[in-house]
Design a protein around this motif. Structure first.
Motif, mmCIF file in Angstrom:
data_model
loop_
_atom_site.group_PDB
_atom_site.id
_atom_site.type_symbol
_atom_site.label_atom_id
_atom_site.label_comp_id
_atom_site.label_asym_id
_atom_site.label_seq_id
_atom_site.Cartn_x
_atom_site.Cartn_y
_atom_site.Cartn_z
ATOM 1 N N HIS A 53 0.859 -1.274 0.105
ATOM 2 C CA HIS A 53 -0.116 -0.003 0.006
ATOM 3 C C HIS A 53 0.925 1.012 -0.036
ATOM 4 O O HIS A 53 1.982 1.353 0.347
ATOM 5 N N ASP A 54 0.404 2.239 -0.476
ATOM 6 C CA ASP A 54 0.982 3.526 -0.528
ATOM 7 C C ASP A 54 0.339 4.331 0.480
ATOM 8 O O ASP A 54 -1.126 4.184 1.056
ATOM 9 N N VAL A 55 0.714 5.417 1.175
ATOM 10 C CA VAL A 55 0.148 6.363 2.305
ATOM 11 C C VAL A 55 0.210 7.911 1.850
ATOM 12 O O VAL A 55 1.400 8.277 1.579
ATOM 13 N N VAL A 56 -0.999 8.517 2.133
ATOM 14 C CA VAL A 56 -0.862 9.818 2.042
ATOM 15 C C VAL A 56 -1.690 10.524 3.193
ATOM 16 O O VAL A 56 -2.468 9.924 3.852
ATOM 17 N N PHE A 57 -1.478 11.689 3.375
ATOM 18 C CA PHE A 57 -2.070 12.451 4.460
ATOM 19 C C PHE A 57 -2.603 13.616 3.794
ATOM 20 O O PHE A 57 -2.243 14.345 3.308
ATOM 21 N N GLU A 58 -3.886 13.965 4.731
ATOM 22 C CA GLU A 58 -4.556 15.475 4.136
ATOM 23 C C GLU A 58 -4.943 16.189 5.461
ATOM 24 O O GLU A 58 -5.372 15.519 6.455
ATOM 25 N N LYS A 59 -4.839 17.562 5.125
ATOM 26 C CA LYS A 59 -5.456 18.178 6.385
ATOM 27 C C LYS A 59 -6.829 18.169 6.341
ATOM 28 O O LYS A 59 -7.587 18.316 7.428
ATOM 29 N N GLN A 60 -7.459 17.879 4.997
ATOM 30 C CA GLN A 60 -8.932 17.994 5.092
ATOM 31 C C GLN A 60 -9.175 17.043 3.785
ATOM 32 O O GLN A 60 -8.489 17.248 2.597
ATOM 33 N N LEU A 61 -10.019 16.117 3.846
ATOM 34 C CA LEU A 61 -10.419 15.374 2.697
ATOM 35 C C LEU A 61 -11.544 16.051 2.038
ATOM 36 O O LEU A 61 -12.597 16.065 2.098
ATOM 37 N N ASP A 62 -11.062 16.713 0.858
ATOM 38 C CA ASP A 62 -12.171 17.705 0.086
ATOM 39 C C ASP A 62 -12.358 16.843 -1.362
ATOM 40 O O ASP A 62 -11.612 15.925 -1.653
ATOM 41 N N ARG A 63 -13.020 17.456 -2.163
ATOM 42 C CA ARG A 63 -13.406 17.097 -3.607
ATOM 43 C C ARG A 63 -12.049 16.979 -4.300
ATOM 44 O O ARG A 63 -11.838 15.882 -5.122
ATOM 45 N N ALA A 64 -11.285 18.011 -4.218
ATOM 46 C CA ALA A 64 -9.792 17.914 -4.788
ATOM 47 C C ALA A 64 -8.969 16.783 -4.668
ATOM 48 O O ALA A 64 -8.246 16.059 -5.530
ATOM 49 N N ALA A 65 -8.880 16.372 -3.117
ATOM 50 C CA ALA A 65 -8.336 15.038 -2.966
ATOM 51 C C ALA A 65 -8.804 13.743 -3.504
ATOM 52 O O ALA A 65 -7.992 13.063 -4.022
ATOM 53 N N ILE A 66 -10.174 13.652 -3.381
ATOM 54 C CA ILE A 66 -10.631 12.620 -4.021
ATOM 55 C C ILE A 66 -10.698 12.231 -5.476
ATOM 56 O O ILE A 66 -10.381 11.336 -5.927
ATOM 57 N N GLU A 67 -10.605 13.598 -6.239
ATOM 58 C CA GLU A 67 -10.331 13.365 -7.644
ATOM 59 C C GLU A 67 -9.012 12.960 -7.826
ATOM 60 O O GLU A 67 -8.641 12.093 -8.847
ATOM 61 N N ARG A 68 -8.135 13.502 -6.953
ATOM 62 C CA ARG A 68 -6.528 12.902 -7.229
ATOM 63 C C ARG A 68 -6.484 11.506 -7.057
ATOM 64 O O ARG A 68 -5.918 10.569 -7.802
ATOM 65 N N TYR A 69 -7.117 10.844 -5.962
ATOM 66 C CA TYR A 69 -7.068 9.436 -6.071
ATOM 67 C C TYR A 69 -8.028 8.552 -7.101
ATOM 68 O O TYR A 69 -7.544 7.731 -7.446
ATOM 69 N N ALA A 70 -9.002 9.268 -7.480
ATOM 70 C CA ALA A 70 -9.680 8.657 -8.573
ATOM 71 C C ALA A 70 -8.951 8.781 -10.033
ATOM 72 O O ALA A 70 -9.195 7.640 -10.755
ATOM 73 N N ASP A 71 -8.098 9.673 -10.282
ATOM 74 C CA ASP A 71 -7.151 9.754 -11.225
ATOM 75 C C ASP A 71 -5.733 8.765 -11.215
ATOM 76 O O ASP A 71 -5.465 8.711 -12.179
ATOM 77 N N ALA A 72 -5.702 8.346 -10.082
ATOM 78 C CA ALA A 72 -4.461 7.453 -9.729
ATOM 79 C C ALA A 72 -4.939 6.165 -10.419
ATOM 80 O O ALA A 72 -5.878 5.786 -10.723
ATOM 81 N N SER A 73 -4.158 5.067 -10.013
ATOM 82 C CA SER A 73 -4.110 3.908 -10.583
ATOM 83 C C SER A 73 -4.685 2.823 -9.547
ATOM 84 O O SER A 73 -5.030 1.446 -9.546
ATOM 85 N N TYR A 74 -5.025 3.289 -8.300
ATOM 86 C CA TYR A 74 -5.454 2.526 -7.277
ATOM 87 C C TYR A 74 -7.120 1.933 -7.396
ATOM 88 O O TYR A 74 -7.806 2.701 -7.878
ATOM 89 N N ASP A 75 -7.122 0.641 -6.941
ATOM 90 C CA ASP A 75 -8.405 0.046 -7.314
ATOM 91 C C ASP A 75 -9.301 0.307 -5.792
ATOM 92 O O ASP A 75 -10.499 -0.064 -5.932
ATOM 93 N N THR A 76 -8.331 0.264 -4.831
ATOM 94 C CA THR A 76 -9.124 0.513 -3.488
ATOM 95 C C THR A 76 -8.364 1.700 -2.730
ATOM 96 O O THR A 76 -7.168 1.842 -2.773
#
Length: 476
Positions: A53-76
């Motif tokens: 797994h990879d690990v990332v941290f966010e000060k706030q989970l917002d739409r921009a962060a979620i979009e970054r995850y969706a654009d990456a190759s993670y399936d989960t």
């Protein structure tokens, strides 16, 4: 397997099953002490289960962060200490399967792998933290390398850091985790002096800095603390140096506590506050005595310092058991953090605190980092001219990334007290309602909450928060 929180066992099992099926897994977590311990627990358990797994941290989970995850190759994507409140946004994307272990108020959306105490009638503000939720999933991930009970110590650090201590001890579902930590031999829970710094601070500094229960002639008075200690019939020095609380034997501790109680009663301290001098302390038995990592409260403070200065990776390394350079870096960040907090109190004195009918507030602009303004707000409630019986709202300019839809935004932090919560205060609801009224987003816990709002809308936020608090309890 006996679940630490039986009500959450089925949810934990579903989360664990999905994590085992993941091919490309991202672990995303919040950056405070609860978030760091949540990530530390989850990452350790995943590694033990052989799940990359990879690990990332966010000060706030917002739409921009979620979009970054969706654009990456993670399936989960595995969200810890946040995610529940953003499920409505997360479910808009089908690029990854979400797994959530959180304790904040859930949004009106459903996902299959979602563990949250609130969904089972357990209070996420006082009975189970994000780290506790992550620990439940970790226990369900048990395998050939063990049952992960040793991670209970980190879960307790997260709960303590998330201010879940109630009347001097952890309660509710947290008690099951404490019991597992004790049984695993990694945790000790005993009644003792409930003062911050028992492992690392020399006795005079320990007592002079202990502000939770102010004792005239000792609290805030280093010389007064010295005189108090010198008058006691106990060996409180070793080789000419003051001992720490951790250095004292049972008889010496009893002597100091007895004298403190007598002084408090004699100087008119409220009986309930006197009783608060003693509480349950949580000691991490596998950590070196006399260090910040030995005591759950000091450990959580160390972690907060790493995250608030954009060094969450350092905090994660410490949570995962790394010492040496990561621990040295964490300690230096803690020293910087303490200097910043001392400056912060002076900044609040300079800008002044405004009083409304039901709340009080201040704005530090860009004079303090947004990541510490909430702590400073809590500290300000003990200052002259600030009413400790009224919720406080603090504003700070956000950094370079502090924009929403291209417009500058402001960080809001809100703090109350357990007594106000007992009377009906819920700052999570206040933050959400007031932020929505001005085009922002907010949430958190009953006693501490936060929001992000458009710059220039601060006074409108205060007005909305003032009205919301007034609906919950009449302070004026």
């Amino acid at each position: 397997m006996d679940a630490p929180v039986p009500e959450l066992a089925r949810r934990a099992a579903r989360c664990a099953d999905r994590l085992r099926e993941a091919d490309d897994l991202l672990l995303a977590s919040h950056i405070d002490a609860d978030g760091l311990t949540s990530a530390g627990i989850a990452s350790t358990a995943l590694e033990r289960a052989g799940i990359a797994h990879d690990v990332v941290f966010e000060k706030q989970l917002d739409r921009a962060a979620i979009e970054r995850y969706a654009d990456a190759s993670y399936d989960t994507a595995f969200f810890t200490d946040f995610g529940s409140g953003q499920l409505d946004v997360i479910t808009e994307y089908d690029a990854f399967t979400p797994v959530v272990a959180d304790h904040h108020q859930p949004a009106d959306a459903d996902v299959e792998s979602h563990l949250n105490p609130l969904l089972e009638g357990i209070d996420g503000g006082s009975e189970l933290s994000g780290a506790g939720a992550s620990y439940c999933v970790a226990r369900a991930l048990e395998g050939e390398r063990g049952d992960n009970r040793d991670l209970a110590a980190l879960a307790v650090v997260g709960a303590v850091g998330d201010m879940q201590v109630v009347d001097g001890e952890l309660v509710g579902a947290n008690t099951g985790i404490v019991a597992e930590g004790v049984d695993a031999g990694v945790l000790d829970a005993t009644r003792d002096l409930a003062v911050f710094g028992t492992q690392t601070r020399p006795l005079p500094k320990l007592l002079a800095y202990a502000s939770d229960v102010p004792i005239p002639g000792i609290t805030g008075d280093r010389n007064g603390a010295l005189r108090f200690l010198d008058a006691l019939d106990a060996e409180l020095r070793a080789d000419g140096e003051w001992k720490t609380w951790a250095d004292l034997d049972v008889a010496e501790r009893r002597t100091v506590v007895s004298a403190l109680v007598q002084r408090a009663v004699r100087t008119g301290v409220d009986v309930e506050e006197v009783e608060a001098l003693v509480g349950t302390t949580y000691t991490l038995l596998e950590e070196e005595p006399g260090t910040e990592l030995r005591d759950a409260s000091e450990f959580s403070t160390l972690l907060n310092a790493t995250a608030r200065y954009d060094r969450a990776a350092v905090g994660l390394a410490v949570c995962r058991g790394e010492r040496g350079a990561p621990l040295d870096a964490a300690r230096e960040l803690l020293r910087e953090h303490r200097r910043t907090l001392a400056t912060g109190v002076n900044v609040v004195r300079e800008v002044g605190v405004e009083r409304e009918d039901n709340v009080q507030w201040f704005h530090v602009g860009d004079r303090l980092p947004e990541t510490v303004v909430g702590i400073v707000a809590g500290m300000a409630m003990g200052e002259d001219g600030v009413d400790a019986g009224v919720p406080i709202v603090a504003f700070a300019a956000k950094g370079d990334a502090g924009e929403s839809d291209g417009e500058p935004s402001v960080k809001v932090s809100m703090r109350g007290t357990p007594r106000l919560v007992e009377r009906g205060l819920d700052l999570s609801a206040v933050a959400s309602e007031a932020a929505s009224a001005v085009g922002g987003d907010g949430g958190g816990h009953e006693v501490a909450a936060g929001a992000t709002v458009p710059a220039g809308r601060e006074e409108a936020f205060v007005a909305a928060a003032d009205a919301a608090v007034g609906d919950q309890l009449d302070i004026s």
